[in-house]
Scaffold this active site. Structure first.
Site, PDB file in Angstrom:
ATOM      1  N   ASP A 115       2.716   4.909   4.885  1.00  0.00           N
ATOM      2  CA  ASP A 115       2.572   4.411   6.258  1.00  0.00           C
ATOM      3  C   ASP A 115       2.531   2.875   6.302  1.00  0.00           C
ATOM      4  OD1 ASP A 115       0.146   4.741   4.953  1.00  0.00           O
ATOM      5  OD2 ASP A 115      -0.916   5.541   6.680  1.00  0.00           O
ATOM      6  N   HIS A 116       2.516   2.232   5.132  1.00  0.00           N
ATOM      7  CA  HIS A 116       2.583   0.762   5.052  1.00  0.00           C
ATOM      8  C   HIS A 116       3.948   0.323   4.529  1.00  0.00           C
ATOM      9  CE1 HIS A 116      -1.894  -0.034   5.264  1.00  0.00           C
ATOM     10  NE2 HIS A 116      -1.877   1.260   4.979  1.00  0.00           N
ATOM     11  N   ASN A 173      -6.898  -4.369   5.925  1.00  0.00           N
ATOM     12  CA  ASN A 173      -7.395  -3.536   7.027  1.00  0.00           C
ATOM     13  C   ASN A 173      -7.966  -4.370   8.172  1.00  0.00           C
ATOM     14  OD1 ASN A 173      -6.908  -0.701   6.809  1.00  0.00           O
ATOM     15  ND2 ASN A 173      -8.136  -0.697   4.941  1.00  0.00           N
ATOM     16  N   ASP A 194      -3.967  -4.831   1.121  1.00  0.00           N
ATOM     17  CA  ASP A 194      -4.225  -4.193   2.414  1.00  0.00           C
ATOM     18  C   ASP A 194      -5.630  -4.593   2.807  1.00  0.00           C
ATOM     19  OD1 ASP A 194      -4.862  -2.599   4.519  1.00  0.00           O
ATOM     20  OD2 ASP A 194      -4.493  -0.699   3.506  1.00  0.00           O
ATOM     21  N   ASN A 215       0.879  -1.170   0.000  1.00  0.00           N
ATOM     22  CA  ASN A 215       0.000   0.000   0.000  1.00  0.00           C
ATOM     23  C   ASN A 215       0.914   1.216   0.000  1.00  0.00           C
ATOM     24  OD1 ASN A 215      -1.384   2.338   0.900  1.00  0.00           O
ATOM     25  ND2 ASN A 215      -3.022   1.101   1.776  1.00  0.00           N
ATOM     26  N   ASP A 268      -1.477  -6.044   6.135  1.00  0.00           N
ATOM     27  CA  ASP A 268      -1.173  -6.291   4.721  1.00  0.00           C
ATOM     28  C   ASP A 268      -0.678  -7.730   4.592  1.00  0.00           C
ATOM     29  OD1 ASP A 268      -1.070  -3.319   3.394  1.00  0.00           O
ATOM     30  OD2 ASP A 268      -0.363  -3.296   5.483  1.00  0.00           O
ATOM     31  N   GLU A 295      -3.942   1.700  -2.831  1.00  0.00           N
ATOM     32  CA  GLU A 295      -4.059   3.132  -2.560  1.00  0.00           C
ATOM     33  C   GLU A 295      -3.190   3.951  -3.494  1.00  0.00           C
ATOM     34  OE1 GLU A 295      -4.259   3.892   1.995  1.00  0.00           O
ATOM     35  OE2 GLU A 295      -5.470   5.432   1.019  1.00  0.00           O
TER      36      GLU A 295
END
Length: 278
Positions: free
Chosen positions: A258-259, A160, A158, A20, A229, A47
DNA sequence: ATGACTGACGATGTCAGA
C-alpha cells in the site's frame, strides 16, 4: 547495461530508495522486479514482517546487494540493502530495550550513515499507542543527535506522519487526526531541526503527491493518499540532491504494497563516496 | 458506516495497519 555503466562512470550519480513493502515475503517477486528495473544503489525497507532467518536474503545477494536486517515475527521489521557495502550495523534506538519492536536499523555506506525506520502507527490519537508513537519520534531524534552528529546522514522510512497540508488529500478532514495531529508533526519537525531536509520538497512544492494509498475503496483511483514516507538528507547531501520521485507506478502493479517507493538521486562528491565500486 | 482491503498466524477467525 551500457546506459548504467555510462551513468556510473561519468555522471557520478547514485539512487537511494525507501519503501514500506508490507511483507517482504508476500512482495518478493515484485521487489525483485522493481530492483532490476530501478537499479537503486541503496534501498531502505520497512514492514518486512519476517524473522531474520526467513528473510529472502538470496534474492538480494543475487542482485549484488549487501544486506542488514532487523526483523521480528508477524509485524514491523526494517532492512537496508546496499550495492556499495554496509558497515557498522546498529539495530534499535539509542536506549533500546531487549524485546522492543524492530523499527530502526542503521549502517554506514562509504562514510554516509544510513537509517531505515518504521515509526509506530499510533492506532488513534486517543489510544495509548499514540503516546508510544510520540515517544518513538522523540527517541529517534535523540538517537540521531547522539549517533550521527556531524556526519552525512540519510534518514529513510515510513514515519506515519504527514508534515504539511499538501501531504494529505483532505487537510481539513485530517487536521487533529492520526497521521496529521500537531503533536506528531511537531515531533517530526524537531527531528528535522537537527539539520535534515525533506528531499522531496527540495524540488517539488505542490500537493497531490502521496506515498501511501488505502487498499480499500477507490483511494488509489481518486488519488486520496498521504505522503508519510520520506528520505531526509543532511544538508551536505541535500545540496547534491538532483531529483526525487515517488514511484506511484509500483503502487499500481498487481498485489502491491500500500506504500510506493521514494527514490532520491544524488550527484557530486558525496555521491561518489556512496557509489558502488564495481 | 471506526466500513472498505491486505498480510500474518494458523484457522474457517483475530489483530494490525493507516
Amino acid at each position: 547495461m551500457l546506459a548504467r555503466r555510462l551513468r556510473r562512470s561519468y555522471s557520478a550519480s547514485v539512487l537511494v530508495a525507501s519503501w514500506n513493502v508490507n511483507s517482504i515475503r508476500a512482495r518478493q517477486d515484485l521487489v525483485e522486479n522493481w530492483l532490476r528495473d530501478q537499479r537503486p544503489d541503496v534501498v531502505c525497507l520497512q514492514e518486512t514482517k519476517v524473522v531474520d532467518d526467513d528473510f529472502p536474503s538470496e534474492m538480494f545477494q543475487r542482485l549484488g546487494y549487501a544486506l542488514a536486517v532487523a526483523g521480528q515475527r508477524s509485524y514491523n521489521g526494517v532492512a537496508i540493502a546496499s550495492r556499495s557495502g554496509l558497515e557498522d550495523v546498529e539495530i534499535g534506538l539509542w536506549d533500546e530495550r531487549p524485546g522492543a519492536d524492530r523499527r530502526l536499523i542503521a549502517a554506514t555506506v562509504n562514510g554516509v550513515r544510513v537509517f531505515s525506520t518504521y515509526v509506530p502507527n499510533g492506532k488513534s490519537v486517543a489510544s495509548p499507542d499514540f503516546a508510544v508513537k510520540l515517544d518513538f519520534l522523540e527517541r529517534l531524534r535523540e538517537t540521531l543527535a547522539r549517533k550521527a552528529a556531524g556526519v552525512p546522514v540519510i534518514l529513510c522510512g515510513d514515519f506515519n506522519v504527514a508534515l504539511e497540508p499538501e501531504d494529505v488529500y483532505d487537510p481539513i478532514k485530517f487536521e487533529g487526526q492520526l497521521h496529521f495531529h500537531p503533536d506528531e508533526r511537531v515531533r517530526l519537525e524537531r527531528l528535522l531541526e537537527l539539520g535534515l531536509v525533506d528531499a522531496f520538497r527540495i524540488h517539488e512544492k505542490g500537493g497531490g503527491y502521496y506515498s501511501w494509498w488505502d487498499y480499500r475503496g477507490a483511494s488509489l483511483r481518486k488519488n486520496e493518499g498521504l505522503r508519510i514516507d520520506y528520505v531526509f538528507l543532511s544538508r551536505d547531501l541535500a545540496e547534491r540532491c538532483v531529483s526525487v520521485r515517488i514511484d506511484a507506478a509500483a503502487r499500481r502493479l498487481p498485489r502491491p504494497s500500500d506504500h510506493a517507493p521514494v527514490i532520491v538521486q544524488l550527484s557530486g562528491p558525496s555521491a561518489e563516496a556512496l557509489q558502488a565500486t564495481d
